[in-house]
Design a protein around this motif. Structure first.
Motif, PDB file in Angstrom:
ATOM      1  N   GLU A   1      -8.176  10.122  -3.050  1.00 48.85           N
ATOM      2  CA  GLU A   1      -9.299  10.288  -3.973  1.00 48.85           C
ATOM      3  C   GLU A   1      -9.280   9.157  -4.983  1.00 48.85           C
ATOM      4  O   GLU A   1      -8.226   8.583  -5.290  1.00 48.85           O
ATOM      5  N   TYR A   2     -10.475   8.856  -5.530  1.00 50.38           N
ATOM      6  CA  TYR A   2     -10.564   7.864  -6.601  1.00 50.38           C
ATOM      7  C   TYR A   2     -10.403   8.548  -7.955  1.00 50.38           C
ATOM      8  O   TYR A   2     -11.006   9.594  -8.214  1.00 50.38           O
ATOM      9  N   TYR A   3      -9.578   7.947  -8.809  1.00 50.62           N
ATOM     10  CA  TYR A   3      -9.358   8.422 -10.169  1.00 50.62           C
ATOM     11  C   TYR A   3      -9.751   7.308 -11.134  1.00 50.62           C
ATOM     12  O   TYR A   3      -9.289   6.171 -11.005  1.00 50.62           O
ATOM     13  N   GLN A   4     -10.590   7.650 -12.106  1.00 48.45           N
ATOM     14  CA  GLN A   4     -11.066   6.659 -13.070  1.00 48.45           C
ATOM     15  C   GLN A   4      -9.943   6.286 -14.030  1.00 48.45           C
ATOM     16  O   GLN A   4      -9.283   7.156 -14.609  1.00 48.45           O
ATOM     17  N   ILE A   5      -9.712   4.994 -14.193  1.00 45.91           N
ATOM     18  CA  ILE A   5      -8.706   4.486 -15.120  1.00 45.91           C
ATOM     19  C   ILE A   5      -9.384   4.155 -16.443  1.00 45.91           C
ATOM     20  O   ILE A   5     -10.463   3.554 -16.459  1.00 45.91           O
ATOM     21  N   TYR A   6      -8.742   4.545 -17.545  1.00 50.46           N
ATOM     22  CA  TYR A   6      -9.300   4.300 -18.871  1.00 50.46           C
ATOM     23  C   TYR A   6      -8.330   3.464 -19.699  1.00 50.46           C
ATOM     24  O   TYR A   6      -7.114   3.645 -19.642  1.00 50.46           O
ATOM     25  N   ARG A   7      -8.917   2.558 -20.448  1.00 54.15           N
ATOM     26  CA  ARG A   7      -8.174   1.771 -21.446  1.00 54.15           C
ATOM     27  C   ARG A   7      -8.823   2.075 -22.790  1.00 54.15           C
ATOM     28  O   ARG A   7      -9.873   1.517 -23.126  1.00 54.15           O
ATOM     29  N   GLY A   8      -8.233   2.994 -23.540  1.00 59.09           N
ATOM     30  CA  GLY A   8      -8.898   3.521 -24.719  1.00 59.09           C
ATOM     31  C   GLY A   8     -10.089   4.353 -24.274  1.00 59.09           C
ATOM     32  O   GLY A   8      -9.973   5.233 -23.424  1.00 59.09           O
TER      33      GLY A   8
END
Length: 211
Positions: free
Chosen positions: A109-116
């Motif tokens: 599955e795709y997981y959204q990566i967050y930077r702040g």
């Protein structure tokens, strides 16, 4: 941990040397470092052995602990630079369940990566939590994956989880249209075609208008 895409460019070259650090309860492991890419394909299985969890079995099945995945850029000098973070919950298999479709093996599955508060790419991965029963680890499904002697102890993503890849060829054809008006040629477009006074234009050129 299969791959990531559209990661944050941490180096002056516009690329990064990314690796992922995976945290579960009190343990953590890292993938290998892949150099100069924003779309790393780690193709790596990380195994956390003998993890002790406390709570009712049904609670663990319905609401397992969170897995934290952090992406870093490896620097040759100094500490690694943080590039982003994402979270996931594993698919849980209890010891009395069969390891078979439709729940197992888990799908990537795709997981959204967050930077702040900003998005910083996507992670393609699968996570599973397997309860060890009275029979011990012998009751666990075997790790069935391709072998790669060049990668040493690194385990690839098992068969059944890893995507099926096929080879393709991409052919790109550029076409331009030549238009002449008497002895004059329209000069807008990709420029002169040669020294014979002719010019070539592309019909999709944004500022071209018929004369």
């Amino acid at each position: 941990m299969y791959q990531a895409r559209s990661l944050f460019a941490a180096d002056s070259s516009g690329l990064s040397d990314p690796f992922a650090r995976v945290f579960f309860i009190s343990q953590s492991q890292c993938t290998e470092v892949l150099n100069e890419t924003l779309c790393p394909t780690w193709d790596q299985l990380l195994v956390f052995d003998n993890v002790e969890l406390y709570g009712e079995a049904h609670e663990m099945r319905d609401d397992p602990p969170i897995i934290v995945i952090e992406i870093y850029d490896q620097d040759t000098v100094g500490k690694a630079d943080f590039m982003g973070r994402t979270f996931a919950k594993p698919v849980v298999k209890m010891s009395d369940e069969q390891y078979c479709p439709p729940r197992f093996p888990p799908q990537l599955e795709y997981y959204q990566i967050y930077r702040g508060n900003a998005t910083a790419g996507d992670l393609l991965a699968a996570f599973e939590l397997l309860q060890i029963g009275p029979g011990g680890k012998s009751d666990l499904p075997p790790i069935d994956g391709p072998t790669d002697m060049d990668r040493g102890p690194i385990l690839p993503v098992p068969l059944g989880i890893r995507p099926v890849l096929s080879r393709y060829r991409v052919e790109v054809t550029n076409a331009c249209v030549e238009r002449c008006l008497g002895q004059e040629s329209i000069s807008k477009g990709v420029g002169r075609a040669g020294g014979n006074g002719e010019s070539r234009i592309c019909p999709w050129w944004p500022d071209w208008e018929p004369g």
